[in-house]
Write a protein that holds these residues in place. Sequence first.
Motif, mmCIF file in Angstrom:
data_model
loop_
_atom_site.group_PDB
_atom_site.id
_atom_site.type_symbol
_atom_site.label_atom_id
_atom_site.label_comp_id
_atom_site.label_asym_id
_atom_site.label_seq_id
_atom_site.Cartn_x
_atom_site.Cartn_y
_atom_site.Cartn_z
ATOM 1 N N GLU A 164 0.941 -1.133 0.125
ATOM 2 C CA GLU A 164 0.027 -0.113 -0.016
ATOM 3 C C GLU A 164 0.872 1.268 0.106
ATOM 4 O OE1 GLU A 164 -2.811 0.033 3.219
ATOM 5 O OE2 GLU A 164 -4.083 -1.528 2.211
ATOM 6 N N HIS A 165 2.067 1.226 0.736
ATOM 7 C CA HIS A 165 2.653 2.407 0.916
ATOM 8 C C HIS A 165 3.366 2.787 -0.586
ATOM 9 C CE1 HIS A 165 5.738 5.217 2.390
ATOM 10 N NE2 HIS A 165 6.575 4.416 1.785
ATOM 11 N N GLU A 166 3.867 1.471 -1.324
ATOM 12 C CA GLU A 166 4.235 1.831 -2.600
ATOM 13 C C GLU A 166 3.502 2.547 -3.478
ATOM 14 O OE1 GLU A 166 7.861 -1.742 -2.653
ATOM 15 O OE2 GLU A 166 5.812 -2.210 -2.873
ATOM 16 N N TRP A 167 2.469 1.778 -3.333
ATOM 17 C CA TRP A 167 0.910 2.578 -4.312
ATOM 18 C C TRP A 167 1.146 4.066 -4.032
ATOM 19 C CZ3 TRP A 167 -1.190 0.988 -8.808
ATOM 20 C CH2 TRP A 167 -0.927 -0.363 -9.149
ATOM 21 N N ILE A 168 0.898 4.180 -2.897
ATOM 22 C CA ILE A 168 0.592 5.695 -2.422
ATOM 23 C C ILE A 168 1.753 6.568 -2.733
ATOM 24 C CG2 ILE A 168 0.321 7.366 -0.351
ATOM 25 C CD1 ILE A 168 -0.946 4.590 1.019
ATOM 26 N N ARG A 169 2.920 6.030 -2.601
ATOM 27 C CA ARG A 169 4.163 6.816 -2.948
ATOM 28 C C ARG A 169 4.218 7.031 -4.442
ATOM 29 N NH1 ARG A 169 9.226 5.301 -4.221
ATOM 30 N NH2 ARG A 169 8.739 3.330 -3.622
ATOM 31 N N THR A 170 3.941 5.924 -5.242
ATOM 32 C CA THR A 170 4.197 5.897 -6.644
ATOM 33 C C THR A 170 3.271 6.549 -7.317
ATOM 34 O OG1 THR A 170 5.790 4.251 -6.363
ATOM 35 C CG2 THR A 170 5.095 4.587 -8.564
ATOM 36 N N VAL A 171 1.997 6.114 -7.069
ATOM 37 C CA VAL A 171 0.861 6.420 -7.950
ATOM 38 C C VAL A 171 0.041 7.543 -7.659
ATOM 39 C CG1 VAL A 171 -1.296 5.445 -8.640
ATOM 40 C CG2 VAL A 171 0.756 4.058 -8.816
ATOM 41 N N GLY A 172 -0.178 7.771 -6.087
ATOM 42 C CA GLY A 172 -0.755 8.891 -5.500
ATOM 43 C C GLY A 172 -0.497 10.239 -6.248
ATOM 44 N N PRO A 173 0.783 10.625 -6.493
ATOM 45 C CA PRO A 173 1.275 12.053 -7.027
ATOM 46 C C PRO A 173 0.551 12.059 -8.514
ATOM 47 C CG PRO A 173 3.110 11.159 -5.644
ATOM 48 C CD PRO A 173 2.001 10.059 -5.874
ATOM 49 N N LEU A 174 0.453 11.066 -9.276
ATOM 50 C CA LEU A 174 -0.089 10.949 -10.584
ATOM 51 C C LEU A 174 -1.455 11.475 -10.567
ATOM 52 C CD1 LEU A 174 1.823 8.006 -11.952
ATOM 53 C CD2 LEU A 174 2.115 10.154 -12.917
ATOM 54 N N LEU A 175 -2.142 10.992 -9.618
ATOM 55 C CA LEU A 175 -3.662 11.418 -9.516
ATOM 56 C C LEU A 175 -3.825 12.748 -9.862
ATOM 57 C CD1 LEU A 175 -5.280 8.880 -7.150
ATOM 58 C CD2 LEU A 175 -5.842 9.394 -9.218
ATOM 59 N N ARG A 176 -3.160 13.508 -9.032
ATOM 60 C CA ARG A 176 -2.977 15.116 -8.950
ATOM 61 C C ARG A 176 -2.416 15.799 -10.321
ATOM 62 N NH1 ARG A 176 -0.664 13.169 -4.471
ATOM 63 N NH2 ARG A 176 -2.012 13.419 -2.447
ATOM 64 N N GLU A 177 -2.054 15.157 -11.159
ATOM 65 C CA GLU A 177 -1.743 15.508 -12.565
ATOM 66 C C GLU A 177 -2.430 15.477 -13.536
ATOM 67 O OE1 GLU A 177 1.240 17.540 -13.035
ATOM 68 O OE2 GLU A 177 1.634 17.478 -10.739
ATOM 69 N N ALA A 178 -3.518 14.399 -13.287
ATOM 70 C CA ALA A 178 -4.313 14.227 -14.380
ATOM 71 C C ALA A 178 -5.690 14.957 -14.613
ATOM 72 C CB ALA A 178 -4.993 12.855 -14.168
ATOM 73 N N ASP A 179 -5.978 15.417 -15.946
ATOM 74 C CA ASP A 179 -6.958 16.272 -16.553
ATOM 75 C C ASP A 179 -8.319 15.180 -16.092
ATOM 76 O OD1 ASP A 179 -5.452 18.490 -17.464
ATOM 77 O OD2 ASP A 179 -4.831 17.003 -18.634
ATOM 78 N N LEU A 180 -8.192 13.987 -16.397
ATOM 79 C CA LEU A 180 -9.484 13.034 -16.413
ATOM 80 C C LEU A 180 -8.858 12.151 -15.467
ATOM 81 C CD1 LEU A 180 -10.394 13.114 -20.049
ATOM 82 C CD2 LEU A 180 -11.332 14.617 -18.536
ATOM 83 N N VAL A 181 -9.599 11.823 -14.393
ATOM 84 C CA VAL A 181 -9.446 10.731 -13.455
ATOM 85 C C VAL A 181 -10.553 9.451 -13.424
ATOM 86 C CG1 VAL A 181 -9.046 10.020 -11.134
ATOM 87 C CG2 VAL A 181 -8.101 12.146 -11.860
ATOM 88 N N ILE A 182 -10.264 8.546 -13.788
ATOM 89 C CA ILE A 182 -11.260 7.419 -13.602
ATOM 90 C C ILE A 182 -10.802 6.272 -12.731
ATOM 91 C CG2 ILE A 182 -12.306 5.646 -15.363
ATOM 92 C CD1 ILE A 182 -11.666 7.195 -17.874
ATOM 93 N N ALA A 183 -11.427 6.290 -11.435
ATOM 94 C CA ALA A 183 -10.949 5.191 -10.433
ATOM 95 C C ALA A 183 -11.991 4.912 -9.806
ATOM 96 C CB ALA A 183 -10.068 6.325 -9.410
ATOM 97 N N GLY A 184 -11.714 3.669 -9.083
ATOM 98 C CA GLY A 184 -12.408 3.006 -8.010
ATOM 99 C C GLY A 184 -12.645 3.700 -6.945
ATOM 100 N N GLU A 185 -13.707 3.751 -6.236
ATOM 101 C CA GLU A 185 -14.057 4.350 -4.886
ATOM 102 C C GLU A 185 -12.880 3.770 -4.017
ATOM 103 O OE1 GLU A 185 -17.821 4.910 -1.960
ATOM 104 O OE2 GLU A 185 -17.694 3.035 -3.326
ATOM 105 N N ASP A 186 -12.325 2.427 -3.879
ATOM 106 C CA ASP A 186 -11.385 2.132 -2.956
ATOM 107 C C ASP A 186 -10.064 2.457 -3.366
ATOM 108 O OD1 ASP A 186 -11.639 0.598 -5.364
ATOM 109 O OD2 ASP A 186 -10.939 -1.190 -4.389
#
Length: 309
Positions: A164-186
Amino acid sequence: MLLMLAEPGMPLDRAVSFRRSVAGAESNVAQGLARLGHWARWIGRVGDDPAGEAVLRELRADGVDVSGAEMDPQAPTGLLLRDSHAQRVIDVQYYRSGSAASLLSPDQIRLEMLEGARVVHVSGITPMLSESAAQATWALVERARQVGAAVSFDPNVRRKLGSEHEWIRTVGPLLREADLVIAGEDELELLLGGGAEETSKALLTMGRARTVVVKRRDHSASALGRDGECTQEPFSVPVSDPVGAGDAFAAGWLSAWLRGRKPEEALAEAACVAALVVQAPGDTDGLPTAHTRDRALAGFLQDSDSVNR
């Protein structure tokens, strides 16, 4: 990756017959968009081996431009083994450590590959493959900005790829760079540390997002934009194989967005494409053409005669 899909209903450890296909989050979306009538290019890496040839041949057959793909003579094409069940947990085994795809690097993301693109789609799986693949993902975002393309991002969290920590560190910041986000609630809850409503609004106000599409646990979906929110309930269909529904949903949504459809119309089309995919085995077998999507959607919404007379 090359997908080896066990015969329907058989557990993976007992299956003796497998059907060869192709799987991969971004390639699934590319195939979905191509079948829906859009020009799509897939940038990636496969081995210079029979599996790699099969992957590129199948993408070409669906009309996907693979001029941005590389074939590696030293590293193999990734392999995915899985079974197929409608009512129980699916067993998925990845064999992609050291694969050609894991060796993706920023050098492969050349500006000319993105020229003319209106949207560039990437998933969280790619940056989780390796450090060089993560750097390539950030290069992709930068190049997309340079050519004026919108960035579409689907976290597509796969727990086997990291903690979970690796996902948060690696992928979390990319969410903030997207113009269109398509994501699961979880996924939003995991990566941004809050409820889906809270994190979606935060992406709209503090990130770059124009729209946040949330796939909810009850299989409904919501689209949140700066002008409001709309919701789509799932269409009731018999499920043969649920894998690939998220990528199909993304392809359906992006197709509608590219055609200037309203958010509520885009959600309905996305739900329709996903509903068609889960009725067929494999990740891409059920991906429709635009005509098939429109006929199916009319049937879902108007209860019209679905027989092609």
